[in-house]
Design a protein around this motif. Structure first.
Motif, mmCIF file in Angstrom:
data_model
loop_
_atom_site.group_PDB
_atom_site.id
_atom_site.type_symbol
_atom_site.label_atom_id
_atom_site.label_comp_id
_atom_site.label_asym_id
_atom_site.label_seq_id
_atom_site.Cartn_x
_atom_site.Cartn_y
_atom_site.Cartn_z
ATOM 1 N N PRO A 1 0.809 -1.226 0.000
ATOM 2 C CA PRO A 1 0.000 0.000 0.000
ATOM 3 C C PRO A 1 0.840 1.273 0.000
ATOM 4 O O PRO A 1 0.512 2.240 -0.692
ATOM 5 N N GLU A 2 1.920 1.299 0.777
ATOM 6 C CA GLU A 2 2.709 2.515 0.856
ATOM 7 C C GLU A 2 3.387 2.832 -0.468
ATOM 8 O O GLU A 2 3.448 3.995 -0.896
ATOM 9 N N VAL A 3 3.919 1.809 -1.125
ATOM 10 C CA VAL A 3 4.551 2.014 -2.423
ATOM 11 C C VAL A 3 3.506 2.450 -3.445
ATOM 12 O O VAL A 3 3.746 3.353 -4.260
ATOM 13 N N GLU A 4 2.330 1.843 -3.390
ATOM 14 C CA GLU A 4 1.256 2.220 -4.303
ATOM 15 C C GLU A 4 0.882 3.684 -4.122
ATOM 16 O O GLU A 4 0.709 4.430 -5.085
ATOM 17 N N GLU A 5 0.763 4.103 -2.887
ATOM 18 C CA GLU A 5 0.311 5.459 -2.596
ATOM 19 C C GLU A 5 1.326 6.509 -3.003
ATOM 20 O O GLU A 5 0.972 7.569 -3.529
ATOM 21 N N ASN A 6 2.596 6.225 -2.789
ATOM 22 C CA ASN A 6 3.610 7.257 -2.920
ATOM 23 C C ASN A 6 4.460 7.186 -4.181
ATOM 24 O O ASN A 6 5.184 8.145 -4.464
ATOM 25 N N MET A 7 4.391 6.079 -4.929
ATOM 26 C CA MET A 7 5.287 5.994 -6.079
ATOM 27 C C MET A 7 4.642 5.463 -7.348
ATOM 28 O O MET A 7 5.066 5.816 -8.448
ATOM 29 N N MET A 8 3.613 4.651 -7.239
ATOM 30 C CA MET A 8 3.081 3.990 -8.424
ATOM 31 C C MET A 8 2.153 4.913 -9.211
ATOM 32 O O MET A 8 1.359 5.659 -8.657
ATOM 33 N N VAL A 9 2.258 4.843 -10.537
ATOM 34 C CA VAL A 9 1.403 5.588 -11.459
ATOM 35 C C VAL A 9 0.944 4.623 -12.548
ATOM 36 O O VAL A 9 1.731 3.816 -13.048
ATOM 37 N N TYR A 10 -0.337 4.713 -12.908
ATOM 38 C CA TYR A 10 -0.893 3.831 -13.934
ATOM 39 C C TYR A 10 -1.432 4.691 -15.075
ATOM 40 O O TYR A 10 -2.362 5.480 -14.897
ATOM 41 N N LEU A 11 -0.822 4.573 -16.242
ATOM 42 C CA LEU A 11 -1.242 5.295 -17.436
ATOM 43 C C LEU A 11 -1.819 4.285 -18.418
ATOM 44 O O LEU A 11 -1.090 3.647 -19.190
ATOM 45 N N ARG A 12 -3.131 4.125 -18.378
ATOM 46 C CA ARG A 12 -3.785 3.102 -19.180
ATOM 47 C C ARG A 12 -3.634 3.351 -20.674
ATOM 48 O O ARG A 12 -3.722 2.425 -21.475
ATOM 49 N N GLN A 13 -3.411 4.626 -21.051
ATOM 50 C CA GLN A 13 -3.286 4.938 -22.475
ATOM 51 C C GLN A 13 -1.948 4.509 -23.054
ATOM 52 O O GLN A 13 -1.740 4.558 -24.270
ATOM 53 N N CYS A 14 -1.026 4.075 -22.206
ATOM 54 C CA CYS A 14 0.315 3.684 -22.659
ATOM 55 C C CYS A 14 0.425 2.169 -22.748
ATOM 56 O O CYS A 14 0.102 1.455 -21.786
ATOM 57 N N SER A 15 0.914 1.672 -23.862
ATOM 58 C CA SER A 15 1.066 0.235 -24.055
ATOM 59 C C SER A 15 2.354 -0.256 -23.402
ATOM 60 O O SER A 15 3.413 0.370 -23.540
ATOM 61 N N ASP A 16 2.280 -1.381 -22.703
ATOM 62 C CA ASP A 16 3.456 -1.984 -22.083
ATOM 63 C C ASP A 16 4.094 -3.056 -22.958
ATOM 64 O O ASP A 16 4.890 -3.867 -22.476
ATOM 65 N N ASP A 17 3.746 -3.089 -24.235
ATOM 66 C CA ASP A 17 4.345 -4.075 -25.131
ATOM 67 C C ASP A 17 5.846 -3.830 -25.255
ATOM 68 O O ASP A 17 6.339 -2.713 -25.098
ATOM 69 N N TYR A 18 6.580 -4.912 -25.558
ATOM 70 C CA TYR A 18 8.025 -4.824 -25.730
ATOM 71 C C TYR A 18 8.369 -5.044 -27.197
ATOM 72 O O TYR A 18 7.772 -5.924 -27.838
ATOM 73 N N PRO A 19 9.321 -4.320 -27.750
ATOM 74 C CA PRO A 19 10.122 -3.255 -27.125
ATOM 75 C C PRO A 19 9.267 -2.024 -26.805
ATOM 76 O O PRO A 19 8.279 -1.760 -27.503
ATOM 77 N N PRO A 20 9.661 -1.271 -25.789
ATOM 78 C CA PRO A 20 8.772 -0.236 -25.249
ATOM 79 C C PRO A 20 8.817 1.088 -25.995
ATOM 80 O O PRO A 20 8.851 2.155 -25.373
ATOM 81 N N VAL A 21 8.809 1.044 -27.320
ATOM 82 C CA VAL A 21 8.879 2.287 -28.098
ATOM 83 C C VAL A 21 7.645 3.137 -27.826
ATOM 84 O O VAL A 21 7.735 4.322 -27.478
ATOM 85 N N ASP A 22 6.463 2.538 -27.968
ATOM 86 C CA ASP A 22 5.225 3.287 -27.741
ATOM 87 C C ASP A 22 5.110 3.745 -26.297
ATOM 88 O O ASP A 22 4.638 4.849 -26.020
ATOM 89 N N LYS A 23 5.516 2.899 -25.358
ATOM 90 C CA LYS A 23 5.406 3.238 -23.938
ATOM 91 C C LYS A 23 6.262 4.460 -23.603
ATOM 92 O O LYS A 23 5.808 5.391 -22.931
ATOM 93 N N VAL A 24 7.490 4.475 -24.064
ATOM 94 C CA VAL A 24 8.388 5.584 -23.733
ATOM 95 C C VAL A 24 7.897 6.878 -24.368
ATOM 96 O O VAL A 24 7.893 7.944 -23.726
ATOM 97 N N LEU A 25 7.460 6.823 -25.616
ATOM 98 C CA LEU A 25 6.929 8.024 -26.258
ATOM 99 C C LEU A 25 5.689 8.521 -25.529
ATOM 100 O O LEU A 25 5.500 9.738 -25.347
ATOM 101 N N CYS A 26 4.854 7.597 -25.082
ATOM 102 C CA CYS A 26 3.638 7.964 -24.346
ATOM 103 C C CYS A 26 3.993 8.649 -23.025
ATOM 104 O O CYS A 26 3.373 9.652 -22.645
ATOM 105 N N MET A 27 4.989 8.107 -22.320
ATOM 106 C CA MET A 27 5.424 8.721 -21.059
ATOM 107 C C MET A 27 5.923 10.143 -21.286
ATOM 108 O O MET A 27 5.578 11.074 -20.543
ATOM 109 N N TRP A 28 6.740 10.317 -22.319
ATOM 110 C CA TRP A 28 7.290 11.645 -22.573
ATOM 111 C C TRP A 28 6.216 12.622 -23.041
ATOM 112 O O TRP A 28 6.263 13.816 -22.710
ATOM 113 N N GLU A 29 5.249 12.150 -23.791
ATOM 114 C CA GLU A 29 4.150 13.033 -24.193
ATOM 115 C C GLU A 29 3.352 13.486 -22.974
ATOM 116 O O GLU A 29 2.969 14.652 -22.863
#
Length: 711
Positions: A164-192
């Motif tokens: 719970p503490e890690v979830e509250e203070n550090m975790m972020v969930y961006l459903r619009q970002c794909s976690d497929d590998y290689p993470p090209v789309d994911k990294v671009l989504c994070m930076w956008e």
């Protein structure tokens, strides 16, 4: 404009860094406007150090945050942590002088740094809590917001990290970002997301992988030399597997200033030309729109600050890529060859939770472990990968490898540690011992040193059963239970990633201990456990002397000079800690420069002192034995307790513990000329030779000190 250099700023006051709460608290719109207004002006260099506050306070004015990236608000230290099974109890981290002044710069400028960790739900289960308890906890954390970003592989309801503490203070969930590998789309989504949501709220933006260790104090030094209003794109420079690609910042860790991120279009995903890898895709996108290439405008001292190490050192040779069972590259940790990583901003790759914890402990303690080469029999050419490394004890390094490496320069301490107390070891049942101890305590008090008597264990008075019990594994296992709450519990850092020479050197072969050695081991274990348990004062030094010794006629003067000397004493007040032996026995010349079980001795010590004119000490080597007076601090106590409580060292005399400290990366040096020598009547205890060779073999003499006193 040329980058500013921190190295010229040498007059800063000591800085005491306090940890701060650091959740993404939702600030008012007025606070956000004030923060944005501050950044409309040129990033300011702080006033002269003398006018800066003496402490870096917690950054209480939290930058405004967005609910779309921050899962919720909350204190970084809310609730109790669930300890990791491999986490050690660490004494407070001591920033280097340069790190502390960098923190003053960031305090004056209200610097804010966003770190986005690229991960998925599975990696969060193994790495998120390790990151949360390691590199996100050190001084400088008050300037940094860390977010572990999971895309469509997990949801808040799943709680991927499992805590719970890690979830509250550090975790972020961006459903619009794909976690497929290689993470090209994911990294671009994070930076956008960062570009559109957080550009005005932070000064610097980092993307790191979940298997990367980020050294925040070193990061702050780099950032202090590169204001956010200037171009900055920094990371490990790559050129492709075949070296045929334009330079790019490699994916494990890279940094953009607000100036550089603001130069790229906000619709990153739509406008970036996608390549097979995320690092090349985003790097070329940044270069195209900002004109900044990886490591442009960055001072050359940071050239190798982003460590991606794929080579290893085994059986005396450099090997190629080290792979785990999934054919992934891993950072080799379970031998001591990690000296190059202590000045880096990032280290990659660390594939397991335990790897992250073990590496953090080594960085936290500022240790520079030695590394062995068991096949060496003579001096050997130093491999090119090792030539830029330094170690605290080149003498021991040579003994166990045949490699000649330079000695690391002493670190400048923030403030000198004070000699808190002296302990005089004696045997209460021996009237002669008691009388000598009382006289020694009186003499120390005359030098304004607080002195106490400590009753030791007389091994000669132990019956056979008790003698065997003291050296049995079961006894040491039970005794370590009481010490382990205070000693270094990070067995990965202290035992598993062993330096070999402490246990496998021919000179430390298992043998039956004498009654006297058994008594000395148990005496030191009891003393160190008592002192370590009684206080958590990390600014104190402790003097330990045996009762049958003689102090120099100018003992106080010489001890004070030693403790202030950069090479021979002030390291005790720096982040590394260590021990200073005030007297010792060397009964052999040694075989130096031949590398074998008997390399250490006077030949090695004399050569070192010849090459270091004016020095007042020499590095511990294996020829040093029968120590009877020393100064040490709390971190050295931790390692000594670990060694004394480890069954694998049960049949080794206490003096072998100094080898263990050296090989674990802690400075251990011997004052010379000695300022403490054995009493003449005790010569048979401290020396295997007749006392007629007192001055010629062991060099136990105060001749120069007698002359100094007469003057």
């Amino acid at each position: 404009m040329a980058p500013r250099t921190l190295l010229a700023w040498t007059d800063a006051k000591p800085v005491a860094v306090r940890p701060s709460n650091h959740g993404d608290n939702h600030a008012s719109s007025a606070a956000k406007q004030q923060h944005q207004h501050q950044h409309q002006h040129q990033h300011q260099q702080p006033p002269p150090p003398a006018s800066l506050p003496g402490a870096v306070a917690a950054n209480t004015a939290a930058t405004s945050s967005s609910s779309s990236l921050s899962s919720s608000s909350g204190s970084r230290h809310s609730g109790r942590l669930t300890p990791l099974p491999t986490t050690a109890t660490l004494t407070p981290f001591v920033p280097t002088f340069t790190q502390a002044y960098a923190m003053q710069i960031h305090q004056a400028n209200n610097t804010r740094v966003l770190v986005m960790i690229n991960g998925h739900c599975d990696s969060a289960k193994t790495m998120a809590r390790a990151i949360y308890r390691t590199w996100t906890t050190v001084p400088g954390r008050e300037f940094v917001t860390v977010r572990f970003v999971v895309g469509d592989s997990g949801t808040r309801e799943q709680a991927c990290s499992g805590e719970p503490e890690v979830e509250e203070n550090m975790m972020v969930y961006l459903r619009q970002c794909s976690d497929d590998y290689p993470p090209v789309d994911k990294v671009l989504c994070m930076w956008e997301h960062a570009r559109t949501t957080w550009l005005d709220a932070y000064d610097y933006f980092l993307k790191v992988d979940a298997d990367t260790y980020l050294n925040i104090p070193n990061l702050l030094v780099l950032l202090a030399m590169n204001p956010p209003t200037r171009p900055l794109f920094a990371g490990g420079v790559g050129s492709g597997r075949d070296g045929d690609l334009p330079a790019y910042c490699m994916g494990p860790a890279y940094i953009l200033s607000r100036h550089t991120l603001g130069a790229v279009p906000s619709d990153v995903q739509a406008k970036a030309t996608k390549l097979p890898n995320s690092d090349t895709t985003f790097s070329y996108f940044v270069t195209e729109h900002s004109g900044v290439t990886c490591m442009d405008h960055v001072h050359k001292q940071f050239r190798w600050s982003f460590m991606n190490r794929y080579w290893d050192f085994r059986d005396g040779a450099i090997t190629g890529v080290t792979l785990n069972e999934q054919a992934q590259s891993v950072l080799p940790l379970y031998h001591p060859l990690n000296s190059a990583l202590f000045n880096t901003v990032s280290a990659h790759p660390l594939k397991t939770e335990r790897d992250m914890v073990v590496f953090h402990e080594a960085v936290f303690y500022n240790r520079l472990p030695l590394f062995p080469n068991p096949k060496a029999t003579q001096q050997r050419p130093t491999p090119p990968q090792l030539r830029n490394l330094c170690v605290y004890n080149p003498a021991r390094q040579y003994e166990i490898s045949g490699f000649v490496l330079r000695e690391c320069p002493p670190r400048r301490p923030h403030r000198p540690r004070k000699l808190q107390e002296a302990f005089v070891l004696h045997l209460a049942h021996d009237q002669g011992s008691v009388a000598r101890a009382m006289a020694m305590a009186k003499e120390l008090r005359a030098h304004s040193i607080k002195a106490s008597l400590f009753n030791g264990v007389d091994g000669a008075h132990l019956d056979t059963a008790t003698h065997q019990a003291f050296t049995s594994s079961s006894y040491l296992a039970s005794s370590s239970a009481s010490s382990s709450a205070h000693a270094d519990k990070g067995k990965g850092a202290s035992s598993n990633s062993t330096s070999s020479s402490s246990s496998s050197s021919p000179s430390s072969a298992v043998h039956a201990l004498s009654a006297r050695d058994v008594g000395r081991r148990e005496t030191y274990r009891l003393l160190l456990h008592r002192v370590f348990s009684a206080t958590d004062d990390n600014d104190a030094l402790y003097l330990v002397v045996e009762d049958d010794v003689v102090l120099s006629p100018v003992f106080a003067q010489r001890l004070d000079t030693l403790l202030q000397d950069p090479r021979c004493g002030s390291y005790l007040s720096s982040g590394s800690g260590g021990a200073l032996l005030l007297g010792a026995t060397i009964a052999r010349n040694g075989t130096y420069p031949r590398v074998d079980a008997h390399t250490g001795g006077w030949a090695m010590a004399d050569e070192e002192m010849r090459r270091t004119p004016g020095t007042m000490c020499y590095n511990f080597n294996s020829g040093v034995e029968n120590t009877f007076a020393f100064v040490l601090e709390r971190r050295a106590m931790q390692l000594l307790l670990t060694w004394l409580s480890n069954p694998s060292h049960a049949n080794q005399p206490f003096d072998h513990a100094w080898r263990y400290l050296c090989d674990r990366g802690m400075p251990v040096r011997v004052a010379f000329p000695y300022i403490v020598i054995p009493h003449r009547d005790a010569g048979r205890e401290h020396s295997p030779v007749d006392t007629s060779t007192w001055e010629h073999v062991h060099r136990w003499t105060f001749q120069n000190d007698d002359k100094r006193r007469r003057r």
